[in-house]
Design a protein around this motif. Structure first.
Motif, short mmCIF file in Angstrom:
data_model
loop_
_atom_site.label_atom_id
_atom_site.label_comp_id
_atom_site.label_asym_id
_atom_site.label_seq_id
_atom_site.Cartn_x
_atom_site.Cartn_y
_atom_site.Cartn_z
N LEU A 1 -8.42 -6.90 -6.37
CA LEU A 1 -8.03 -5.26 -6.17
C LEU A 1 -7.89 -4.83 -5.06
O LEU A 1 -7.07 -4.05 -4.65
CB LEU A 1 -9.40 -4.41 -6.84
N SER A 2 -8.68 -5.19 -3.85
CA SER A 2 -8.43 -4.64 -2.58
C SER A 2 -7.39 -5.13 -2.13
O SER A 2 -6.42 -4.46 -1.56
CB SER A 2 -9.57 -5.35 -1.78
N ALA A 3 -6.83 -6.33 -2.54
CA ALA A 3 -5.59 -6.78 -2.16
C ALA A 3 -4.32 -6.13 -2.59
O ALA A 3 -3.38 -5.76 -2.01
CB ALA A 3 -5.19 -8.07 -2.32
N ALA A 4 -4.57 -5.70 -3.95
CA ALA A 4 -3.61 -4.92 -4.58
C ALA A 4 -3.46 -3.41 -3.90
O ALA A 4 -2.47 -2.97 -3.86
CB ALA A 4 -3.96 -4.71 -5.97
N LEU A 5 -4.46 -2.89 -3.59
CA LEU A 5 -4.45 -1.59 -3.09
C LEU A 5 -3.83 -1.61 -1.80
O LEU A 5 -3.15 -0.74 -1.39
CB LEU A 5 -5.92 -0.88 -3.01
N LEU A 6 -4.21 -2.50 -0.99
CA LEU A 6 -3.55 -2.88 0.23
C LEU A 6 -1.94 -2.88 0.15
O LEU A 6 -1.28 -2.46 0.96
CB LEU A 6 -4.24 -3.85 0.94
N THR A 7 -1.53 -3.77 -1.04
CA THR A 7 -0.19 -3.85 -1.27
C THR A 7 0.49 -2.55 -1.31
O THR A 7 1.66 -2.21 -0.92
CB THR A 7 -0.19 -4.87 -2.28
N PHE A 8 -0.35 -1.77 -2.28
CA PHE A 8 0.18 -0.46 -2.49
C PHE A 8 0.48 0.28 -1.15
O PHE A 8 1.50 0.93 -1.09
CB PHE A 8 -0.88 0.30 -3.50
N ALA A 9 -0.66 0.39 -0.49
CA ALA A 9 -0.56 1.05 0.89
C ALA A 9 0.65 0.66 1.75
O ALA A 9 1.48 1.52 2.33
CB ALA A 9 -1.74 1.17 1.77
N ILE A 10 0.96 -0.47 1.65
CA ILE A 10 1.88 -1.03 2.55
C ILE A 10 3.45 -0.85 1.89
O ILE A 10 4.20 -0.54 2.51
CB ILE A 10 1.66 -2.73 2.81
N ALA A 11 3.37 -1.13 0.64
CA ALA A 11 4.56 -0.99 -0.02
C ALA A 11 5.07 0.46 -0.27
O ALA A 11 6.48 0.55 -0.07
CB ALA A 11 4.64 -1.68 -1.45
N ILE A 12 4.52 1.19 -0.46
CA ILE A 12 4.79 2.82 -0.86
C ILE A 12 5.52 3.34 0.18
O ILE A 12 6.77 3.86 0.19
CB ILE A 12 3.61 3.57 -1.22
N GLY A 13 4.81 3.36 1.58
CA GLY A 13 6.02 4.10 2.76
C GLY A 13 6.95 3.12 3.60
O GLY A 13 7.41 3.65 4.32
N GLU A 14 6.86 1.89 3.08
CA GLU A 14 7.81 0.78 3.45
C GLU A 14 9.07 1.09 3.83
O GLU A 14 9.84 1.40 2.94
CB GLU A 14 7.33 -0.58 2.98
N PHE A 15 9.79 1.10 5.22
CA PHE A 15 11.22 1.50 5.28
C PHE A 15 11.97 0.41 5.57
O PHE A 15 13.13 0.50 5.23
CB PHE A 15 10.92 2.62 6.38
N THR A 16 11.34 -0.68 6.48
CA THR A 16 12.24 -1.47 7.04
C THR A 16 13.29 -2.18 6.04
O THR A 16 14.22 -2.31 5.98
CB THR A 16 11.63 -2.66 7.82
N PHE A 17 12.85 -2.73 4.92
CA PHE A 17 13.19 -3.72 4.10
C PHE A 17 14.06 -2.85 3.01
O PHE A 17 15.39 -2.98 2.79
CB PHE A 17 12.36 -4.34 3.17
N VAL A 18 13.59 -1.62 2.45
CA VAL A 18 14.18 -0.72 1.55
C VAL A 18 15.54 -0.09 2.42
O VAL A 18 16.56 -0.01 1.78
CB VAL A 18 13.27 0.31 0.90
N ASN A 19 15.34 -0.02 3.49
CA ASN A 19 16.51 0.79 4.07
C ASN A 19 17.67 -0.17 4.20
O ASN A 19 18.98 0.54 4.00
CB ASN A 19 16.13 1.14 5.77
N PHE A 20 17.55 -1.30 4.21
CA PHE A 20 18.78 -2.29 4.21
C PHE A 20 18.88 -2.83 2.62
O PHE A 20 19.98 -3.14 2.39
CB PHE A 20 18.45 -3.65 4.96
N LEU A 21 17.83 -3.12 1.92
CA LEU A 21 18.24 -3.78 0.61
C LEU A 21 18.59 -2.74 -0.42
O LEU A 21 19.49 -2.81 -1.33
CB LEU A 21 17.01 -4.42 0.10
N PHE A 22 18.12 -1.48 -0.32
CA PHE A 22 18.62 -0.31 -1.31
C PHE A 22 18.78 0.77 -0.38
O PHE A 22 18.22 1.85 -0.18
CB PHE A 22 17.23 -0.09 -2.19
N PRO A 23 20.18 0.74 0.25
CA PRO A 23 20.46 1.71 1.05
C PRO A 23 20.94 3.06 0.29
O PRO A 23 21.09 4.06 0.87
CB PRO A 23 21.92 1.40 1.68
N ASP A 24 20.72 3.07 -0.95
CA ASP A 24 20.82 4.40 -1.59
C ASP A 24 19.92 5.56 -1.83
O ASP A 24 19.84 6.29 -2.59
CB ASP A 24 21.41 4.08 -3.16
N GLU A 25 18.88 4.99 -0.79
CA GLU A 25 17.56 5.90 -0.82
C GLU A 25 16.81 6.26 -2.01
O GLU A 25 16.58 7.40 -2.29
CB GLU A 25 18.16 7.32 -0.33
#
Lengths: 315, 298
Positions: free
Chosen positions: B222-246
């Motif tokens: 569960l802690s690892a999952a919450l951490l993944t949430f915290a990291i993945a939600i605001g993550e910009f570097t990957f989504v900016n290039f993989l999903f350029p459609d915002e």
């Protein structure tokens, strides 16, 4: 258990507790070598994930760095790194990372000291740790927004200083959209991370050592100079290296805060991904490889320092 | 200064030390809190000469369906008529959930197996879990795009392929933290006894992992999952290039930052509260432990 079993097999003896094993001889007859090869298979999903999403892409970068347009071996890409603008970008990145790592490490270590040996216990301590965990995880775009609001041209701080103290920050050459501004923003996540790493280290310093130093007639200053700081130094330096890597790889904050005004190396790579005017496929591989090499060196340093740390601070 | 009163701890500390400690605390706390306070203050000023939550309602309110943006999240194609705030947040949450599932499904059995049967693999695991630190997000993005956007594996030209890349990349990113959390969890329980008990009662390996080991690792997972949430939600570097459609929350934030004045401030506060919630939950789970010394990518 398994080991004993194997020893017994080779010695062809059976200890008493293995009576049941004799009754069902099947596991005894399985050759150890076959067991090992089967156990290996359990690692396969993990190794596949690592290979597909980390190692193979890294190998692509490595091989791309040494390949020309026709796929022939060349060192031109590496040589291409030594252009003025690329070296400048590396220099800015190294500068920002090194300075924020050192300043952040000092701030963080002092704060960690304050909430452990400095006597700020209880609520202050747990409050700082919670806030530091949030701040260390709070980077990227929202952080850039917050710093623009605080220190942008019409931000809260410059306006406050101009109206109340007569200090014109922007008139004196300050700007948040510069390398200095970037450093201020990076510090926001750098020193909280340091706090989180150093608090356990300070907790690991034993009170008995302090007493021993006092019994031998040492002052508090002597204790820190001859015992505390030497013991904490490797973990402090290791954490500093970690902060360096943390800032060196940062991209989102730089993109959202300074954009094209400050060329950190991550932004140069991002432009190469987009394929802008200066696009040169071979060179972009070399740019990425350069970052990996610098980080690999710093991580090797970190692992080495970590070894020294655990020698003293093992719980 | 040399009074040997350390046994009675800090209450009787020399006042100089405490003044010094308080001074450090105040400076550092100001550094952390002032940017948030000014941002909060700013976020309340969307309407001239008036303090209110206009910026927040602009972001959060669900407008009438005619004006709503329709965004398709994938892989399950769901057409949504929600403001971009919700649709992008939902998309990022979905990616986080997929990452958590993939990561748990791979890391828990692996860590268990290494602990139980392949202790010789431990140094190798240590090495693998340090590797992601050497590859910054932008470099991994670059490597993935160069590797998987052409033959023989062309992942970027399908939705599903891009999602696979993003989830794979996130899994690599959070893997060191997940592995360490799970490994610590495994050390705290007697996996050998548990495994042998379950096996001797006739349980197969899937049952051992799913119904014996996994429930004992609840807190770690569960802690690892919450951490993944915290990291993945605001993550910009990957989504900016993989999903350029915002489509993802990170790129939505960046777009708002380019186009709006007060809304970015409101979003800063909202993101901060989301990270705060995740961290508080992790600390609750860890029961006082401060094992959240972790950062995402910036």
């Amino acid at each position: 258990m398994n080991q004993t079993l194997r020893v017994c097999q080779t010695l062809r003896v059976c200890p008493l507790y293995m009576d049941t094993a004799i009754a069902t001889p099947a596991p005894l007859q399985r050759a150890p070598s076959r067991q090992v090869s089967w156990a290996w298979l359990g690692m396969l999903p993990f190794l596949l994930l690592m290979f597909a999403f980390l190692i193979y892409p890294s190998l692509t970068i490595l091989s791309g760095s040494f390949r020309g347009q026709e796929g022939e071996f060349t060192l031109d890409n590496i040589a291409g790194l030594f252009q003025a603008n690329i070296l400048a970008a590396y220099r800015v990145s190294l500068e920002v990372s090194a300075i924020t790592a050192v300043v952040g490490a000092c701030m963080g270590a002092l704060l960690a000291y304050a909430i452990t040996w400095g006597g700020l216990h209880g609520r202050v301590r747990s409050g700082v740790i919670t806030f530091a965990s949030v701040a260390a995880n709070f980077g990227g775009i929202p952080l850039a927004f917050a710093f623009i609001t605080l220190m942008g041209r019409t931000g809260a701080l410059p306006v406050f200083l101009r109206n109340n103290l007569g200090i014109d920050l922007y008139g004196n050459g300050f700007s948040i959209y510069t390398v200095q501004g970037l450093m201020l923003a990076y510090l926001y996540f750098q020193f909280p991370l340091m706090v989180l790493i150093m608090v356990p280290a300070f907790d690991g310093l034993k009170r008995e050592w302090r007493e021993a130093a006092a019994n031998l007639g040492g002052s508090s200053l002597d204790f820190w100079r001859y015992v505390g700081i030497p013991i904490l130094l490797p973990s402090f330096l290791g954490a500093t290296v970690l902060l360096f890597g943390n800032a060196f790889g940062a991209y989102a904050t730089a993109e959202a805060l300074t954009g094209s005004k400050v060329d950190v190396i991550t932004r140069v790579i991002s432009r190469q991904i987009r394929g802008d005017v200066l696009y040169n496929p071979g060179l972009s591989y070399a740019l990425a490889l350069g970052m990996v090499v610098i980080l690999a060196i710093s991580i090797a340093l970190y692992v080495w320092l970590q070894r020294i740390t655990t020698r003293w601070l093992r719980q | 200064m040399a009074t040997p009163s350390a046994s009675s701890s800090s209450r009787r500390k020399p006042s100089l030390t405490r003044i010094f400690a308080w001074a450090i605390f105040i400076v550092c706390a100001a550094y952390l809190i002032v940017p948030l306070l000014t941002q909060f203050d700013y976020s309340l000023r969307a309407k001239r000469d008036q303090v209110g939550f206009t910026a927040y309602t602009n972001v959060l309110a669900i407008p009438d369906p005619a004006k709503a943006v329709t965004v398709e999240t994938s892989p399950p194609k769901v057409a949504l008529s929600l403001p971009k705030f919700y649709s992008s947040l939902l998309f990022s949450c979905l990616m986080a959930v997929l990452t958590i599932v993939v990561n748990t499904a791979i890391i828990v059995p692996t860590a268990y197996w290494v602990q139980y049967r392949l202790p010789r693999f431990k140094p190798a695991m240590e090495f693998f879990t340090v590797l992601p630190f050497a590859i910054p997000g932008i470099v991994l993005t670059f490597g993935l795009l160069r590797t998987y956007s052409g033959p023989p594996f062309n992942l970027t030209n399908t939705e599903l392929g891009t999602v696979v890349m993003l989830v794979g990349a996130y899994s690599i990113l959070v893997m060191p933290y997940t592995y360490r959390a799970v490994d610590t969890g495994l050390r705290a329980i007697d996996i050998r006894t548990l495994t042998e008990a379950a096996r001797s009662l006739g349980a197969g390996w899937p049952v051992v992992i799913l119904r014996v080991i996994l429930p004992n690792l609840r807190v770690a997972v569960l802690s690892a999952a919450l951490l993944t949430f915290a990291i993945a939600i605001g993550e910009f570097t990957f989504v900016n290039f993989l999903f350029p459609d915002e489509r993802a929350f990170g790129s939505y934030l960046a777009a708002i930052g380019r186009n709006k004045i007060f809304e970015p401030a409101a979003l800063t506060i909202i993101s901060f509260l989301m990270v705060w919630a995740a961290v508080l939950l992790i600390q609750r789970l860890g029961r006082g432990g401060n094992q959240t010394q972790v950062t995402g990518i910036r």
